[in-house]
Design a protein around this motif. Structure first.
Motif, PDB file in Angstrom:
ATOM      1  N   GLY A 149     -28.252  14.100   6.638  1.00 12.39           N
ATOM      2  CA  GLY A 149     -26.845  13.898   6.322  1.00 12.39           C
ATOM      3  C   GLY A 149     -26.565  14.051   4.840  1.00 12.39           C
ATOM      4  O   GLY A 149     -25.554  14.635   4.435  1.00 12.39           O
ATOM      5  N   THR A 150     -27.477  13.535   4.014  1.00  7.96           N
ATOM      6  CA  THR A 150     -27.313  13.644   2.564  1.00  7.96           C
ATOM      7  C   THR A 150     -27.452  15.094   2.111  1.00  7.96           C
ATOM      8  O   THR A 150     -26.682  15.575   1.275  1.00  7.96           O
TER       9      THR A 150
ATOM     10  N   VAL B 201     -22.161  16.184  -4.732  1.00  7.69           N
ATOM     11  CA  VAL B 201     -21.441  16.440  -3.486  1.00  7.69           C
ATOM     12  C   VAL B 201     -20.618  17.718  -3.616  1.00  7.69           C
ATOM     13  O   VAL B 201     -19.755  17.837  -4.479  1.00  7.69           O
TER      14      VAL B 201
ATOM     15  N   SER C  42     -25.055  16.363  10.868  1.00  7.40           N
ATOM     16  CA  SER C  42     -26.412  16.558  10.361  1.00  7.40           C
ATOM     17  C   SER C  42     -27.224  15.275  10.501  1.00  7.40           C
ATOM     18  O   SER C  42     -28.409  15.313  10.861  1.00  7.40           O
TER      19      SER C  42
ATOM     20  N   CYS D 148     -27.110  21.357   6.270  1.00 10.69           N
ATOM     21  CA  CYS D 148     -28.242  21.053   5.406  1.00 10.69           C
ATOM     22  C   CYS D 148     -29.271  22.182   5.367  1.00 10.69           C
ATOM     23  O   CYS D 148     -29.309  23.036   6.248  1.00 10.69           O
TER      24      CYS D 148
ATOM     25  N   ALA E  59     -21.618  16.314   7.546  1.00 10.46           N
ATOM     26  CA  ALA E  59     -22.657  15.351   7.173  1.00 10.46           C
ATOM     27  C   ALA E  59     -23.017  14.440   8.345  1.00 10.46           C
ATOM     28  O   ALA E  59     -24.195  14.159   8.594  1.00 10.46           O
TER      29      ALA E  59
ATOM     30  N   ALA F 183     -26.673  17.671   3.690  1.00 11.81           N
ATOM     31  CA  ALA F 183     -25.498  18.445   4.109  1.00 11.81           C
ATOM     32  C   ALA F 183     -24.391  18.427   3.059  1.00 11.81           C
ATOM     33  O   ALA F 183     -23.669  19.411   2.903  1.00 11.81           O
ATOM     34  N   VAL F 184     -24.243  17.304   2.346  1.00  9.52           N
ATOM     35  CA  VAL F 184     -23.167  17.230   1.350  1.00  9.52           C
ATOM     36  C   VAL F 184     -23.498  18.038   0.105  1.00  9.52           C
ATOM     37  O   VAL F 184     -22.628  18.270  -0.742  1.00  9.52           O
TER      38      VAL F 184
ATOM     39  N   ALA G 136     -18.434  17.316   2.204  1.00  6.25           N
ATOM     40  CA  ALA G 136     -18.889  16.289   3.143  1.00  6.25           C
ATOM     41  C   ALA G 136     -18.760  16.740   4.600  1.00  6.25           C
ATOM     42  O   ALA G 136     -19.154  16.008   5.514  1.00  6.25           O
TER      43      ALA G 136
ATOM     44  N   THR H  29     -27.379   5.026   0.904  1.00  6.48           N
ATOM     45  CA  THR H  29     -27.065   6.401   0.545  1.00  6.48           C
ATOM     46  C   THR H  29     -27.846   6.833  -0.689  1.00  6.48           C
ATOM     47  O   THR H  29     -28.029   6.054  -1.629  1.00  6.48           O
TER      48      THR H  29
END
Length: 309
Positions: A279-280, A244, A253, A291, A250, A282-283, A247, A239
């Protein structure tokens, strides 16, 4: 072509307030609606990353029309299956002390509409296409519905990605999708026990792969990274630390980034890099905004993919 199937979409309404006070008038500072549902989220992210997909979803009523309007605004191509029932709405209260999520129940969908889903898929999907089947099912629809849909798609020569939970995940696996994308909690519910070590995770994942003849499992671990596990290799990506904001979405995404890049011909390693970055990213956005491509491209430089086996 990439298709996504969302059987139980919803409209997410975020209401921003300072705090919740019993027996007092609470004035909202802002109200924001988002189109939601796991498959729809995947299509939204694919569009944001510059790809093309068609989101197939059951929608109805004023909420369904609102959802379509928002997808139009985002430039997401969709094929709606109209139902007489109102598309459900989730209420999310954002306060200074935290978030309160109120999930509204949906209404039962008639058997004839379920048949229409199959007819629409038959009209659109061709051999070699990719279909992402994900999310929950409407009230009254048995988990085995996913078994039949996935089995049929595989018979037509489509590549199927599947993302669900509980009895729906177990039922869908009987249809033998190509890939599944559980998070750790969903995976542990699937195998019926907790796993913590890398060796346990890989061993249990390969048992599932062998039993259900999967190509691979994409296993997300939240703050602990993610795995790509197949019979031939195991990839791990850790990660990336970012601020953040939410979440929500995520995992969708993450899946969208992987599916898009694999469909474009990328290696498993490169697709996993895009999945992690998506995914990262998106947070980093509030609500279910998902995202932003600019964030994804910046994060790509920081993503590391390690081959374990």
């Amino acid at each position: 072509m990439i298709f996504t199937l969302t059987m139980n979409p919803c409209l997410d309404r975020y209401i921003y307030v300072d705090e919740l006070i019993v027996d007092d008038t609470i004035r909202a500072k802002k109200v924001v609606d988002y189109p939601a549902g796991k498959g729809i989220d995947v299509s939204r992210v694919i569009r944001e990353l510059g790809g093309v997909s068609i989101a197939i979803a059951l929608v109805g009523g004023a909420n369904g029309r609102r959802l379509e309007e928002m997808l139009d605004k985002e430039g997401v191509i969709y094929s709606s299956i109209r139902v007489p029932q109102e598309t459900r709405m989730n209420i999310i209260l954002e306060t200074s002390k935290g978030q309160y999520r109120i999930s509204m129940p949906g209404e039962k969908i008639g058997v004839k509409k379920l048949q229409v889903v199959l007819e629409v898929l038959n009209a659109l999907v061709r051999q070699g296409d990719v279909v992402v089947v994900s999310g929950s099912l409407p009230k009254g629809v048995a988990a085995e519905f996913y078994t039949g849909i996935i089995f049929t798609l595989k018979q037509w020569g489509a590549t199927v990605y599947f993302d669900s939970d509980g009895d729906k995940l177990k039922a869908g696996l009987i249809g033998q999708p190509d890939y599944i994308k559980p998070n750790l909690h969903e995976f542990q519910r699937l195998i019926g026990k907790n796993v913590s070590s890398r060796e346990e995770i890989i061993s249990e994942a390969r048992k599932v792969i062998e039993i259900h003849e999967l190509k691979a499992i994409l296993l997300t671990l939240g703050g602990e990274g993610a795995y790509f596990i197949s019979n031939e290799k195991v990839l791990y990506t850790k990660t990336i630390k970012v601020p953040v904001k939410s979440a929500v979405g995520a995992g969708d995404s993450f899946l969208a980034g992987f599916v898009l890049k694999k469909t474009e011909g990328a290696s498993d390693e490169e697709a996993l890099r895009w999945a992690n970055a998506s995914g990262t990213a998106a947070v980093m956005t509030p609500g279910t905004r998902l995202c932003r491509k600019s964030d994804v491209e910046k994060l790509l430089e920081k993503v590391e993919v390690e081959r374990i086996e």
